[in-house]
Design a protein around this motif. Structure first.
Motif, PDB file in Angstrom:
ATOM      1  N   VAL A  88      -4.081  16.265  29.459  1.00 60.81           N
ATOM      2  CA  VAL A  88      -5.174  15.385  29.035  1.00 60.81           C
ATOM      3  C   VAL A  88      -4.961  14.964  27.586  1.00 60.81           C
ATOM      4  O   VAL A  88      -4.612  15.792  26.739  1.00 60.81           O
ATOM      5  CB  VAL A  88      -6.536  16.097  29.184  1.00 60.81           C
ATOM      6  N   ALA A  89      -5.161  13.690  27.316  1.00 62.63           N
ATOM      7  CA  ALA A  89      -5.043  13.172  25.951  1.00 62.63           C
ATOM      8  C   ALA A  89      -5.863  11.893  25.821  1.00 62.63           C
ATOM      9  O   ALA A  89      -6.170  11.244  26.810  1.00 62.63           O
ATOM     10  CB  ALA A  89      -3.578  12.893  25.616  1.00 62.63           C
ATOM     11  N   VAL A  90      -6.215  11.574  24.584  1.00 61.94           N
ATOM     12  CA  VAL A  90      -6.872  10.303  24.281  1.00 61.94           C
ATOM     13  C   VAL A  90      -6.020   9.551  23.263  1.00 61.94           C
ATOM     14  O   VAL A  90      -5.183  10.135  22.579  1.00 61.94           O
ATOM     15  CB  VAL A  90      -8.312  10.490  23.753  1.00 61.94           C
ATOM     16  N   THR A  91      -6.256   8.269  23.154  1.00 58.29           N
ATOM     17  CA  THR A  91      -5.514   7.416  22.239  1.00 58.29           C
ATOM     18  C   THR A  91      -5.899   7.708  20.795  1.00 58.29           C
ATOM     19  O   THR A  91      -7.068   7.914  20.484  1.00 58.29           O
ATOM     20  CB  THR A  91      -5.797   5.938  22.570  1.00 58.29           C
ATOM     21  N   THR A  92      -4.902   7.705  19.923  1.00 54.34           N
ATOM     22  CA  THR A  92      -5.134   7.876  18.489  1.00 54.34           C
ATOM     23  C   THR A  92      -4.834   6.566  17.763  1.00 54.34           C
ATOM     24  O   THR A  92      -4.179   5.679  18.306  1.00 54.34           O
ATOM     25  CB  THR A  92      -4.239   8.983  17.904  1.00 54.34           C
ATOM     26  N   TYR A  93      -5.330   6.479  16.547  1.00 53.54           N
ATOM     27  CA  TYR A  93      -5.111   5.316  15.695  1.00 53.54           C
ATOM     28  C   TYR A  93      -4.555   5.803  14.360  1.00 53.54           C
ATOM     29  O   TYR A  93      -5.014   6.816  13.831  1.00 53.54           O
ATOM     30  CB  TYR A  93      -6.424   4.582  15.430  1.00 53.54           C
ATOM     31  N   PRO A  94      -3.617   5.053  13.783  1.00 45.76           N
ATOM     32  CA  PRO A  94      -3.126   5.425  12.449  1.00 45.76           C
ATOM     33  C   PRO A  94      -4.202   5.158  11.398  1.00 45.76           C
ATOM     34  O   PRO A  94      -4.980   4.214  11.527  1.00 45.76           O
ATOM     35  CB  PRO A  94      -1.906   4.527  12.256  1.00 45.76           C
ATOM     36  N   VAL A  95      -4.242   6.008  10.372  1.00 41.00           N
ATOM     37  CA  VAL A  95      -5.236   5.883   9.303  1.00 41.00           C
ATOM     38  C   VAL A  95      -4.525   5.927   7.956  1.00 41.00           C
ATOM     39  O   VAL A  95      -3.598   6.711   7.761  1.00 41.00           O
ATOM     40  CB  VAL A  95      -6.266   7.042   9.372  1.00 41.00           C
ATOM     41  N   ARG A  96      -4.983   5.087   7.044  1.00 40.15           N
ATOM     42  CA  ARG A  96      -4.542   5.107   5.651  1.00 40.15           C
ATOM     43  C   ARG A  96      -5.784   5.128   4.774  1.00 40.15           C
ATOM     44  O   ARG A  96      -6.804   4.535   5.123  1.00 40.15           O
ATOM     45  CB  ARG A  96      -3.756   3.846   5.296  1.00 40.15           C
ATOM     46  N   VAL A  97      -5.682   5.803   3.647  1.00 34.88           N
ATOM     47  CA  VAL A  97      -6.737   5.738   2.642  1.00 34.88           C
ATOM     48  C   VAL A  97      -6.091   5.163   1.380  1.00 34.88           C
ATOM     49  O   VAL A  97      -5.177   5.764   0.818  1.00 34.88           O
ATOM     50  CB  VAL A  97      -7.358   7.120   2.365  1.00 34.88           C
ATOM     51  N   ILE A  98      -6.546   3.980   0.994  1.00 33.54           N
ATOM     52  CA  ILE A  98      -5.993   3.297  -0.172  1.00 33.54           C
ATOM     53  C   ILE A  98      -7.122   2.997  -1.141  1.00 33.54           C
ATOM     54  O   ILE A  98      -8.084   2.309  -0.782  1.00 33.54           O
ATOM     55  CB  ILE A  98      -5.258   2.001   0.235  1.00 33.54           C
TER      56      ILE A  98
END
Length: 131
Positions: A101-111
């Motif tokens: 089981v897995a869910v979709t991830t999204y890339p994250v940046r903090v700028i």
């Protein structure tokens, strides 16, 4: 011309969502990112993770993971469902208790203190339980 189009696409790939200080530690929030409901989580070590806001064990649409509990097992930060007693790795979206089981991830940046979320990664290799 190609340079201008490539730059525009790069900017569009990363959507500003909120300021880092607006995210509570160990709490989830839901945001509309690139037209999708995304759950954002800020951990105690100031990392920010983004996963699709969908409960893979729910039988109906609208159930999200943003209100689940944030914790860690060793060095792995997760978001856990009190109802289903399963946990999703915040880095990969994979269930720590059922590797199928897995869910979709999204890339994250903090700028400069602003949280930006990129386009979603490829769909996870997992399956939704009971389906």
């Amino acid at each position: 011309m190609a340079g201008r189009g490539a730059g525009r696409r790069s900017v569009e790939e990363w959507q500003p969502v909120c300021r880092m200080v607006e995210l509570e530690v160990d709490r989830g929030v839901t945001a509309l990112v690139h037209g999708q409901a995304v759950a954002l989580f800020r951990t105690a070590d100031d990392e920010v993770y983004a996963l699709v806001n969908h409960d893979p064990w729910a039988r109906h649409a609208g159930s999200g993971i943003a209100r689940w509990i944030v914790g860690h097992r060793g060095d792995v930060w997760f978001v856990g469902s009190p109802a289903h007693r399963h946990a999703l790795d915040l880095r990969t979206g994979r269930c720590l208790d059922d590797r199928h089981v897995a869910v979709t991830t999204y890339p994250v940046r903090v700028i400069e203190g602003v949280v930006l979320v990129g386009r979603r990664s490829d769909a996870p290799a997992g399956r939704a339980p009971g389906r």
